[in-house]
Design an enzyme around this catalytic site. Sequence first.
Site, PDB file in Angstrom:
ATOM      1  N   GLU A   7       1.031  -1.200  -0.065  1.00 14.01           N
ATOM      2  CA  GLU A   7      -0.058   0.097  -0.070  1.00 14.01           C
ATOM      3  C   GLU A   7       0.893   1.413   0.071  1.00 14.01           C
ATOM      4  O   GLU A   7       1.869   1.262   0.823  1.00 14.01           O
ATOM      5  CB  GLU A   7      -0.655  -0.061   1.197  1.00 14.01           C
ATOM      6  CG  GLU A   7      -2.012   1.186   1.309  1.00 14.01           C
ATOM      7  CD  GLU A   7      -2.907   1.244   2.277  1.00 14.01           C
ATOM      8  OE1 GLU A   7      -2.724   0.226   3.199  1.00 14.01           O
ATOM      9  OE2 GLU A   7      -3.554   2.298   2.638  1.00 14.01           O
ATOM     10  N   LYS A  63       4.877   0.599   9.423  1.00 12.51           N
ATOM     11  CA  LYS A  63       5.015   2.009   8.592  1.00 12.51           C
ATOM     12  C   LYS A  63       4.398   3.045   9.304  1.00 12.51           C
ATOM     13  O   LYS A  63       4.817   4.200   9.331  1.00 12.51           O
ATOM     14  CB  LYS A  63       4.166   1.703   7.214  1.00 12.51           C
ATOM     15  CG  LYS A  63       5.006   1.255   6.272  1.00 12.51           C
ATOM     16  CD  LYS A  63       4.154   1.224   4.870  1.00 12.51           C
ATOM     17  CE  LYS A  63       3.246  -0.068   4.583  1.00 12.51           C
ATOM     18  NZ  LYS A  63       2.684  -0.145   3.460  1.00 12.51           N
ATOM     19  N   ARG A  79       5.771 -12.681   9.419  1.00 13.29           N
ATOM     20  CA  ARG A  79       6.322 -11.522   9.109  1.00 13.29           C
ATOM     21  C   ARG A  79       7.551 -11.679   9.762  1.00 13.29           C
ATOM     22  O   ARG A  79       8.002 -12.288  10.695  1.00 13.29           O
ATOM     23  CB  ARG A  79       5.665 -10.546  10.043  1.00 13.29           C
ATOM     24  CG  ARG A  79       4.117 -10.233   9.636  1.00 13.29           C
ATOM     25  CD  ARG A  79       3.604  -9.043  10.555  1.00 13.29           C
ATOM     26  NE  ARG A  79       4.069  -7.955  10.186  1.00 13.29           N
ATOM     27  CZ  ARG A  79       3.401  -6.943   9.360  1.00 13.29           C
ATOM     28  NH1 ARG A  79       2.366  -7.515   8.602  1.00 13.29           N
ATOM     29  NH2 ARG A  79       3.858  -5.711   9.112  1.00 13.29           N
TER      30      ARG A  79
HETATM   31  P1  ATP Z   1       3.141  -2.051   7.847  1.00 11.02           P
HETATM   32  O1  ATP Z   1       2.128  -2.930   8.946  1.00 11.02           O
HETATM   33  O2  ATP Z   1       4.539  -1.918   7.827  1.00 11.02           O
HETATM   34  O3  ATP Z   1       2.206  -0.958   7.263  1.00 11.02           O
HETATM   35  P2  ATP Z   1       1.786  -3.624   5.889  1.00 11.02           P
HETATM   36  O4  ATP Z   1       1.733  -5.065   6.011  1.00 11.02           O
HETATM   37  O5  ATP Z   1       0.627  -2.594   6.155  1.00 11.02           O
HETATM   38  O6  ATP Z   1       2.862  -3.099   6.855  1.00 11.02           O
HETATM   39  P3  ATP Z   1       1.716  -3.603   3.076  1.00 11.02           P
HETATM   40  O7  ATP Z   1       2.228  -2.218   2.126  1.00 11.02           O
HETATM   41  O8  ATP Z   1       0.261  -3.739   3.060  1.00 11.02           O
HETATM   42  O9  ATP Z   1       2.267  -3.180   4.380  1.00 11.02           O
HETATM   43  O10 ATP Z   1       2.693  -4.734   2.696  1.00 11.02           O
HETATM   44  C1  ATP Z   1       3.079  -5.066   1.411  1.00 11.02           C
HETATM   45  C2  ATP Z   1       3.330  -6.620   1.596  1.00 11.02           C
HETATM   46  O11 ATP Z   1       4.626  -6.759   2.296  1.00 11.02           O
HETATM   47  C3  ATP Z   1       2.311  -7.596   2.233  1.00 11.02           C
HETATM   48  O12 ATP Z   1       2.133  -8.770   1.375  1.00 11.02           O
HETATM   49  C4  ATP Z   1       2.881  -7.726   3.461  1.00 11.02           C
HETATM   50  O13 ATP Z   1       2.339  -8.847   4.075  1.00 11.02           O
HETATM   51  C5  ATP Z   1       4.402  -7.591   3.554  1.00 11.02           C
HETATM   52  N1  ATP Z   1       5.016  -7.184   4.689  1.00 11.02           N
HETATM   53  C6  ATP Z   1       4.676  -6.137   5.308  1.00 11.02           C
HETATM   54  N2  ATP Z   1       5.405  -6.412   6.390  1.00 11.02           N
HETATM   55  C7  ATP Z   1       5.979  -7.424   6.606  1.00 11.02           C
HETATM   56  C8  ATP Z   1       7.156  -8.060   7.563  1.00 11.02           C
HETATM   57  N3  ATP Z   1       7.646  -7.645   8.389  1.00 11.02           N
HETATM   58  N4  ATP Z   1       7.579  -9.242   7.138  1.00 11.02           N
HETATM   59  C9  ATP Z   1       7.229  -9.854   6.060  1.00 11.02           C
HETATM   60  N5  ATP Z   1       6.477  -9.402   5.342  1.00 11.02           N
HETATM   61  C10 ATP Z   1       5.872  -7.924   5.357  1.00 11.02           C
HETATM   62 MG    MG Z   2      -0.978  -2.956   4.831  1.00 17.70          MG
END
Ligand code: ATP
Ligand code: MG
Length: 559
Positions: free
Chosen positions: A45, A280, A270
């Site tokens: 995102e 983020k 994760r």
């Molecule tokens: P955050 O919680 O940091 O905002 P998010 O999951 O909301 O992270 P996205 O932009 O939705 O961020 O993530 C894009 C991809 O990266 C998704 O498939 C998510 O599952 C993966 N991802 C995000 N954080 C991690 C992590 N700590 N380890 C592994 N994969 C991750």
């Molecule tokens: Mg997300």
Amino acid sequence: MKDETTTKESGVKESVSNFVHDFIDEDMASGRYAGMPIYTRFPPEPNGYLHIGHAKAICLNFTTAEKYGGKCNLRFDDTNPVKEDVEYVEAIEEDVRWLGFEWDELRFASGYFDEMYACAVRLIRAGKAYVDDQSAEEIRRARGTLTEPGTNSPWRERGVEENLLLFEEMKQGVYADGEKVLRARIDMASPNMNMRDPVLYRISSGEHHRTGGDWRVYPMYDFAHPLEDAIEGVTHSLCTMEFEDHRPLYDWVLASLEWPRAPRQIEFARLNLTRTVMSKRYLKEMVDEGFVDGWDDPRMPTLAGLRRRGYTPSAIRDFCERIGVAKANSVVDIEYLEFCVREDLKAKVESRNVVFDPIKVVIMNWPEGVTEDVEMENSREMPEFGTRSASFGREMWIDGADFMEDPPKKYYRLYQGNEVRFKGAYFVTCQDVVKDADGHVKELHCTYDPATKSGADFTGRKVKGTIHWVEASTAVEVTVREYGYLMRPDETGENVRDTDSIREYRCIAEPALSGVRPGERYQFFRHGYYIADEKLTDPAPGGEKVFNSIVGLKSSWKG
Ligand code: ATP
Ligand code: MG
């Protein structure tokens, strides 16, 4: 956010087998996607910068596609107009490329808004979705709990025609934000809360970074994501564990639309690291509050921060491979990441002499105004990096840590009466310690032995200590920033912001460093690995050079 540490043993085991690949092998064997390429996607995102956790997902998606000769898209999951921004889109593209991956297609979820809307209409026609007039609060209250079923909405039995009309009006902007939502008609008594008539569409009057004010309704993640995957021909939709309970809904959306050969969602753990945060939202707070110097602050776990810090893409990819892919969430010790960085740099960078907390040494039996070139090896680890010449002279700088007035036992560096090797040059003995009026050490009066030149066939005696040095008349000054960690555990083990994570030093360096360009990396002999900061280093020869510490030379990590 408690710190727990995973052992390297488990990391190694996991990297041997990758259960995601086992699932794909299973699907290949059953012919589930026969005739289709194995297709993955990385779907961020655009609401912030990517961090090292994302790198794990990026590596997994791209290397999986590579392994199966398939494809991988970069897709921006931009279905939430208010938090997203083109700044993030551009930064994310740069970061994925920097890691060394090239996507097959660049896609935006917002590019599918028409198709998603049409799918929602099909669900309404099939009696599988309805417009609900309840407020968000009412919907939440009616959802029930883990032990009690929810209650049906009074609007659940609306007729298809009425639903179609209301949904169209929602789209036209007839209603205000939150006045109505479109919900799936599944089961308010489902043991899985996600299946209790989840919201599929909501009204938002926010401006979208790509579609502007075109849309007044936006799809929810659980409805949008399976459609995005299915539209792109994704076969394996890899996401993190928190979506495991959403998988029945993912499957329901595509089954309800009778999507042929729907993609398969597979969840993995994760990545979490000690001494930092992987969210983020939290990182954005630190940026907005000015706790750090932007998303690319060298202490940040963002890819932009790690890049500025001097981490290499190959080290990050190596790390992601070593930690492997598993279902169980764990916290990896940040020293393991540092170990990977050190391993990578060891084989890549030359070393230079830089003196911290300098002490002046005067070689009393060396003639004034005369310097002599000596050969200095460029890397202890990599002899093939050759040598460079350095001047040796009467006045030299040595590291403050390499001299002690009252040395403890087993201190082999300089103290009055002791002899050490000046690396690449001669044996030097400290004869006198000269102090200023305040009693501080001003300079060390030393002598050298001409017979002991490095490389000469000298067998007379041995010394236990070798120290580095910089000749004074040719030396240059540089600024060095040493970094600690973004977070530290407090007394209770809770992770809190570390307010003492940056220290700046003026150091004395050999003249070669005056020509360094931004982004160049060196080992500072006996100190660690450093990079000339991209933003703060003046590229002009002789201009101000600012170095970031990348990683130290030693680790307590048992690599
Ligand atoms: P955050 O919680 O940091 O905002 P998010 O999951 O909301 O992270 P996205 O932009 O939705 O961020 O993530 C894009 C991809 O990266 C998704 O498939 C998510 O599952 C993966 N991802 C995000 N954080 C991690 C992590 N700590 N380890 C592994 N994969 C991750
Ligand atoms: Mg997300």
